[in-house]
Structure formats: structure tokens, C-alpha cells
Design a protein around this motif. Structure first.
Motif, PDB file in Angstrom:
ATOM      1  N   PRO A 128       0.822  -1.231   0.000  1.00 37.66           N
ATOM      2  CA  PRO A 128       0.000   0.000   0.000  1.00 37.66           C
ATOM      3  C   PRO A 128       0.846   1.267   0.000  1.00 37.66           C
ATOM      4  CG  PRO A 128      -0.829  -1.593   1.598  1.00 37.66           C
ATOM      5  CD  PRO A 128       0.490  -2.106   1.143  1.00 37.66           C
ATOM      6  N   LEU A 129       1.958   1.242   0.724  1.00 37.12           N
ATOM      7  CA  LEU A 129       2.831   2.415   0.747  1.00 37.12           C
ATOM      8  C   LEU A 129       3.397   2.704  -0.637  1.00 37.12           C
ATOM      9  CD1 LEU A 129       4.348   4.614   2.306  1.00 37.12           C
ATOM     10  CD2 LEU A 129       6.109   2.921   2.830  1.00 37.12           C
ATOM     11  N   LEU A 130       3.833   1.662  -1.333  1.00 36.94           N
ATOM     12  CA  LEU A 130       4.357   1.842  -2.681  1.00 36.94           C
ATOM     13  C   LEU A 130       3.279   2.332  -3.628  1.00 36.94           C
ATOM     14  CD1 LEU A 130       6.611  -1.345  -2.997  1.00 36.94           C
ATOM     15  CD2 LEU A 130       7.312   0.985  -2.448  1.00 36.94           C
ATOM     16  N   ASP A 131       2.058   1.830  -3.456  1.00 31.65           N
ATOM     17  CA  ASP A 131       0.943   2.298  -4.294  1.00 31.65           C
ATOM     18  C   ASP A 131       0.715   3.787  -4.108  1.00 31.65           C
ATOM     19  OD1 ASP A 131       0.549  -0.249  -5.258  1.00 31.65           O
ATOM     20  OD2 ASP A 131      -1.019  -0.747  -3.807  1.00 31.65           O
ATOM     21  N   ILE A 132       0.752   4.232  -2.855  1.00 34.71           N
ATOM     22  CA  ILE A 132       0.548   5.657  -2.579  1.00 34.71           C
ATOM     23  C   ILE A 132       1.691   6.481  -3.155  1.00 34.71           C
ATOM     24  CG2 ILE A 132       0.416   7.387  -0.742  1.00 34.71           C
ATOM     25  CD1 ILE A 132      -0.971   5.265   0.983  1.00 34.71           C
ATOM     26  N   MET A 133       2.924   6.011  -2.987  1.00 35.76           N
ATOM     27  CA  MET A 133       4.085   6.753  -3.470  1.00 35.76           C
ATOM     28  C   MET A 133       4.069   6.907  -4.983  1.00 35.76           C
ATOM     29  SD  MET A 133       6.993   5.052  -0.992  1.00 35.76           S
ATOM     30  CE  MET A 133       8.376   5.921  -1.737  1.00 35.76           C
ATOM     31  N   GLN A 134       3.537   5.906  -5.695  1.00 29.96           N
ATOM     32  CA  GLN A 134       3.487   5.979  -7.155  1.00 29.96           C
ATOM     33  C   GLN A 134       2.247   6.691  -7.670  1.00 29.96           C
ATOM     34  OE1 GLN A 134       4.453   1.605  -7.985  1.00 29.96           O
ATOM     35  NE2 GLN A 134       5.720   2.644  -9.493  1.00 29.96           N
ATOM     36  N   VAL A 136       0.590   9.385  -5.928  1.00 31.28           N
ATOM     37  CA  VAL A 136       0.620  10.809  -5.589  1.00 31.28           C
ATOM     38  C   VAL A 136       1.368  11.579  -6.686  1.00 31.28           C
ATOM     39  CG1 VAL A 136       1.527  12.493  -3.948  1.00 31.28           C
ATOM     40  CG2 VAL A 136       0.470  10.393  -3.118  1.00 31.28           C
ATOM     41  N   PRO A 137       0.845  12.706  -7.153  1.00 28.43           N
ATOM     42  CA  PRO A 137       1.551  13.504  -8.161  1.00 28.43           C
ATOM     43  C   PRO A 137       2.957  13.869  -7.688  1.00 28.43           C
ATOM     44  CG  PRO A 137      -0.687  14.303  -7.882  1.00 28.43           C
ATOM     45  CD  PRO A 137      -0.468  13.277  -6.811  1.00 28.43           C
ATOM     46  N   PRO A 138       3.941  13.796  -8.574  1.00 32.06           N
ATOM     47  CA  PRO A 138       5.341  13.966  -8.139  1.00 32.06           C
ATOM     48  C   PRO A 138       5.641  15.311  -7.499  1.00 32.06           C
ATOM     49  CG  PRO A 138       5.163  13.963 -10.541  1.00 32.06           C
ATOM     50  CD  PRO A 138       3.845  13.493 -10.009  1.00 32.06           C
ATOM     51  N   TRP A 139       4.980  16.389  -7.975  1.00 38.00           N
ATOM     52  CA  TRP A 139       5.300  17.700  -7.421  1.00 38.00           C
ATOM     53  C   TRP A 139       4.873  17.836  -5.965  1.00 38.00           C
ATOM     54  CZ3 TRP A 139       0.938  20.180  -5.796  1.00 38.00           C
ATOM     55  CH2 TRP A 139      -0.272  19.830  -6.393  1.00 38.00           C
ATOM     56  N   VAL A 140       3.959  16.945  -5.517  1.00 38.57           N
ATOM     57  CA  VAL A 140       3.521  16.989  -4.117  1.00 38.57           C
ATOM     58  C   VAL A 140       4.678  16.675  -3.181  1.00 38.57           C
ATOM     59  CG1 VAL A 140       1.968  15.933  -2.432  1.00 38.57           C
ATOM     60  CG2 VAL A 140       1.143  16.447  -4.735  1.00 38.57           C
ATOM     61  N   ALA A 159      13.021  14.589  -2.899  1.00 36.96           N
ATOM     62  CA  ALA A 159      11.779  14.301  -3.605  1.00 36.96           C
ATOM     63  C   ALA A 159      12.016  13.320  -4.753  1.00 36.96           C
ATOM     64  CB  ALA A 159      11.166  15.594  -4.140  1.00 36.96           C
ATOM     65  N   THR A 160      13.143  13.455  -5.430  1.00 40.93           N
ATOM     66  CA  THR A 160      13.475  12.547  -6.534  1.00 40.93           C
ATOM     67  C   THR A 160      13.694  11.129  -6.021  1.00 40.93           C
ATOM     68  OG1 THR A 160      14.515  14.375  -7.746  1.00 40.93           O
ATOM     69  CG2 THR A 160      15.047  12.144  -8.463  1.00 40.93           C
ATOM     70  N   ILE A 161      14.324  11.002  -4.871  1.00 41.94           N
ATOM     71  CA  ILE A 161      14.540   9.669  -4.279  1.00 41.94           C
ATOM     72  C   ILE A 161      13.212   9.014  -3.927  1.00 41.94           C
ATOM     73  CG2 ILE A 161      15.465   8.482  -2.246  1.00 41.94           C
ATOM     74  CD1 ILE A 161      17.745  10.567  -2.276  1.00 41.94           C
ATOM     75  N   VAL A 162      12.324   9.783  -3.295  1.00 36.15           N
ATOM     76  CA  VAL A 162      11.017   9.239  -2.916  1.00 36.15           C
ATOM     77  C   VAL A 162      10.250   8.793  -4.153  1.00 36.15           C
ATOM     78  CG1 VAL A 162       8.800   9.799  -1.846  1.00 36.15           C
ATOM     79  CG2 VAL A 162      10.918  10.616  -0.818  1.00 36.15           C
ATOM     80  N   TYR A 163      10.389   9.526  -5.237  1.00 39.63           N
ATOM     81  CA  TYR A 163       9.680   9.198  -6.470  1.00 39.63           C
ATOM     82  C   TYR A 163      10.329   8.030  -7.216  1.00 39.63           C
ATOM     83  CZ  TYR A 163       6.789  10.297 -10.565  1.00 39.63           C
ATOM     84  OH  TYR A 163       5.870  10.245 -11.576  1.00 39.63           O
ATOM     85  N   GLY A 164      11.648   7.835  -7.032  1.00 38.94           N
ATOM     86  CA  GLY A 164      12.356   6.814  -7.792  1.00 38.94           C
ATOM     87  C   GLY A 164      12.452   5.463  -7.109  1.00 38.94           C
ATOM     88  N   LEU A 220      12.199   8.292 -14.248  1.00 35.46           N
ATOM     89  CA  LEU A 220      11.366   9.024 -13.292  1.00 35.46           C
ATOM     90  C   LEU A 220      12.169  10.106 -12.577  1.00 35.46           C
ATOM     91  CD1 LEU A 220       9.218   6.133 -11.764  1.00 35.46           C
ATOM     92  CD2 LEU A 220       8.519   7.871 -13.410  1.00 35.46           C
ATOM     93  N   SER A 221      13.435   9.836 -12.315  1.00 32.14           N
ATOM     94  CA  SER A 221      14.288  10.844 -11.685  1.00 32.14           C
ATOM     95  C   SER A 221      14.474  12.042 -12.605  1.00 32.14           C
ATOM     96  CB  SER A 221      15.640  10.235 -11.320  1.00 32.14           C
ATOM     97  OG  SER A 221      15.488   9.194 -10.365  1.00 32.14           O
ATOM     98  N   LEU A 222      14.661  11.783 -13.892  1.00 32.28           N
ATOM     99  CA  LEU A 222      14.809  12.885 -14.841  1.00 32.28           C
ATOM    100  C   LEU A 222      13.500  13.644 -15.017  1.00 32.28           C
ATOM    101  CD1 LEU A 222      17.154  11.212 -17.436  1.00 32.28           C
ATOM    102  CD2 LEU A 222      17.572  13.390 -16.300  1.00 32.28           C
ATOM    103  N   ALA A 223      12.373  12.931 -14.940  1.00 30.17           N
ATOM    104  CA  ALA A 223      11.087  13.630 -14.992  1.00 30.17           C
ATOM    105  C   ALA A 223      10.928  14.554 -13.797  1.00 30.17           C
ATOM    106  CB  ALA A 223       9.954  12.615 -15.047  1.00 30.17           C
ATOM    107  N   MET A 224      11.429  14.124 -12.662  1.00 27.39           N
ATOM    108  CA  MET A 224      11.345  14.934 -11.447  1.00 27.39           C
ATOM    109  C   MET A 224      12.278  16.137 -11.522  1.00 27.39           C
ATOM    110  SD  MET A 224       9.500  14.674  -8.730  1.00 27.39           S
ATOM    111  CE  MET A 224       9.358  15.494  -7.145  1.00 27.39           C
ATOM    112  N   VAL A 225      13.346  16.044 -12.311  1.00 28.23           N
ATOM    113  CA  VAL A 225      14.306  17.139 -12.416  1.00 28.23           C
ATOM    114  C   VAL A 225      13.639  18.404 -12.946  1.00 28.23           C
ATOM    115  CG1 VAL A 225      16.250  17.920 -13.820  1.00 28.23           C
ATOM    116  CG2 VAL A 225      16.418  15.792 -12.575  1.00 28.23           C
ATOM    117  N   VAL A 226      12.719  18.246 -13.890  1.00 31.03           N
ATOM    118  CA  VAL A 226      12.029  19.415 -14.442  1.00 31.03           C
ATOM    119  C   VAL A 226      11.244  20.126 -13.350  1.00 31.03           C
ATOM    120  CG1 VAL A 226      10.331  20.175 -16.131  1.00 31.03           C
ATOM    121  CG2 VAL A 226      11.901  18.309 -16.693  1.00 31.03           C
ATOM    122  N   LEU A 227      10.526  19.347 -12.531  1.00 33.03           N
ATOM    123  CA  LEU A 227       9.774  19.953 -11.428  1.00 33.03           C
ATOM    124  C   LEU A 227      10.699  20.536 -10.375  1.00 33.03           C
ATOM    125  CD1 LEU A 227       6.989  17.243 -11.008  1.00 33.03           C
ATOM    126  CD2 LEU A 227       6.813  19.438 -12.180  1.00 33.03           C
ATOM    127  N   ALA A 228      11.874  19.907 -10.206  1.00 33.80           N
ATOM    128  CA  ALA A 228      12.820  20.397  -9.208  1.00 33.80           C
ATOM    129  C   ALA A 228      13.336  21.783  -9.546  1.00 33.80           C
ATOM    130  CB  ALA A 228      13.978  19.419  -9.071  1.00 33.80           C
TER     131      ALA A 228
END
Length: 285
Positions: A128-134, A136-140, A159-164, A220-228
Motif C-alpha cells: 500500500p505504501l508503494l501504491d501511494i508513493m506511485q 501521488v503527483p510527483p510535485w507533491v 523528492a526525486t529519491i522518494v519518487y524513484g 522518473l528521476s529525470l522527470a522529477m528534475v524538471v519539477l525540481a
């Protein structure tokens, strides 16, 4: 009926929790910030101090010697594009940020993935934790990271680590669950210790799926870079944000293509290194 009684606002409970963490764990967060900044600074200095052409030549030679000529050509094209696009410094900053984030994500996800493959109860508990982590929108993820670590590169990496972590953890679990049972029984029958079974049987057999997990983690880490780039992380994410806010299509397109080049570079390098290690392990076995 008063509808306010039925409304739920997570911020009412979340904000005091963050304040409590900042008050009681500030030295820990400061230590984490200093370590990440030191590692990032050292890696960025190693990439930006030499002339760009020297970095490109060194990377191409290392790729040719450690992997193969095809990967060295991809390395040359990707890095040359970043240079010719006028985004060399931003590209190296992004490369350093993503490298550190992916390394930490894999370090966290890989052992937990092995643990989940061996203990079904643990896998069920974290699902369930992994489901929530994937979901939730990344910018959150940037919101609590900024509240705890302030603006800059550190909240971007956190944030990138949590998303990756989730895709790498899930695919690591899947990879080890797919290892043929007869190979494990053969290793146990020969009296091989668990460490030898892990490194000489399980990891080589699981390598194709592990590579998929690593690829997903990088993308996913590179996708997060744009938001970062929105929180002052710099790099190509900041260039994309600048192009968006100024309505400069050329800048945004160049930065986006540079991110694609970095993604292809990291994917080919990581895949080549891991496949080379897998083949050498098979030969030693």
C-alpha cells in the motif's frame, strides 16, 4: 447539516508534524543537507572544472574501454549535443543530481526488494505504501521536502529519491521472485553459501528485470528534475522553467532535448556496466 464537519484537511495535522520535525531533528536534517551538498559539489566540480571537450573525450574513452564502441558513440553524441545546445553547465548539474539521486534510490530499493522477495508478509505490508508513493503527483513530494530542507538542490534530491524508489523496489522484488527454483536448489545442493547463491545465481538471473527497474528509476528521476527547477535546484529543470515562464520555445525545447540526451546516456552506461558485470560473474562461476 454542517458540511465543514465532514471536510478533511490533511494540512491541519501535517503542518504541526513538520514543525515538530524541524524543531527536534534540525541537526539531523542539517547533517543530511551538508552530506548531499558535499557529494553534489564534488561531482559537479569534477564534471565542470575540466574543459568540456576533455570531459567528452574522457567519457568516450572510458565507455569504449569499459563497455563497447556503440555505447561510446552514444556517449559522444549525447554530450556533444549538450555542449552545442549551449547548456553544458546545466546538463552537468542535472547529470550530477540524477546520478546521486539514482544511486541513493537503488541503494535503498535493492535490499528492500530482496527482503520483500524473501518475506511475503513484508511485501504485503509495504505494497500500500508503494501504491501511494506511485499514485501521488510527483510535485507533491516537493512540498514537505522544501518545508524541511528549504529551497535548493537538497529537497529536489529528496523528492526525486522518494519518487524513484517504488519502481526499483517493485521490479527488484519481481526479478528475484522470477529466479528459477531449480537454480536455487542446485546452488543449495552443491553447498554454496547464501552469499554465493545471491551474487552468482540470483543476481545474474534477475539482471534483465533489474535493468528495467534501473531504467524506470532513471527516467522518473529525470522527470522529477524538471519539477525540481521550481524549487531552485538549477540544472536543465531551471532552463525548462525559464523557457516556460518567458514563453521561449527554443530554450524550452533545447533543455528538453538535453534531458532526453542525459536519459539515453545514463541508460546506456548503466546497462552496459551491469551487463558487463553479469557476464564476468557468469564466466567466473
Amino acid at each position: 447539516m454542517n458540511l465543514d464537519l465532514l471536510r478533511f484537511s490533511p494540512g491541519i495535522y501535517f503542518a504541526p508534524a513538520v514543525d515538530w520535525l524541524n524543531t527536534n531533528f534540525h541537526p539531523l536534517f542539517e547533517a543530511i543537507t551538508n552530506v548531499i551538498e558535499a557529494v553534489l559539489g564534488a561531482l559537479e566540480s569534477a564534471l565542470l572544472y575540466p574543459p568540456p571537450y576533455a570531459v567528452i573525450v574522457a567519457a568516450v574513452l572510458l565507455a569504449a574501454l569499459a563497455i563497447n564502441i556503440r555505447v561510446s558513440v552514444v556517449t559522444a553524441i549525447a554530450l556533444a549535443f549538450c555542449l552545442l545546445a549551449g547548456l553544458w553547465a546545466a546538463s552537468m548539474q542535472t547529470l550530477a543530481l540524477v546520478t546521486v539521486a539514482v544511486a541513493i534510490s537503488v541503494t535503498i530499493a535493492f535490499p528492500f526488494g530482496i527482503l520483500a522477495s524473501r518475506h511475503k508478509g513484508f511485501e504485503i505490508a509495504i505494497r500500500p505504501l508503494l501504491d501511494i508513493m506511485q499514485t501521488v503527483p510527483p510535485w507533491v513530494y516537493l512540498i514537505p521536502a522544501v518545508m524541511i530542507f528549504s529551497l535548493g538542490r537538497v529537497p529536489a534530491i529528496i523528492a526525486t529519491i522518494v519518487y524513484g524508489v517504488p519502481p526499483m523496489l517493485r521490479l527488484t522484488t519481481l526479478a528475484f521472485n522470477q529466479v528459477p527454483k531449480d537454480l536455487l536448489e542446485l546452488g543449495q545442493a552443491t553447498g554454496a553459501p547464501p552469499r554465493s547463491i545471491l551474487f552468482k545465481i540470483e543476481i545474474p538471473s534477475a539482471m534483465p528485470t533489474l535493468l528495467v527497474g534501473l531504467n524506470q528509476c532513471i527516467l522518473l528521476s529525470l522527470a522529477m528534475v524538471v519539477l525540481a527547477g521550481l524549487v531552485g535546484a538549477g540544472g536543465l529543470g531551471a532552463e525548462v522553467t525559464r523557457g516556460l515562464t518567458r514563453m521561449e520555445m527554443g530554450l524550452g525545447l533545447r533543455a528538453g532535448l538535453a534531458i532526453v540526451a542525459i536519459a539515453i546516456l545514463l541508460d546506456r552506461l548503466s546497462k552496459g556496466v551491469l551487463q558487463g558485470r553479469s557476464r564476468s560473474s557468469d564466466m567466473n562461476a
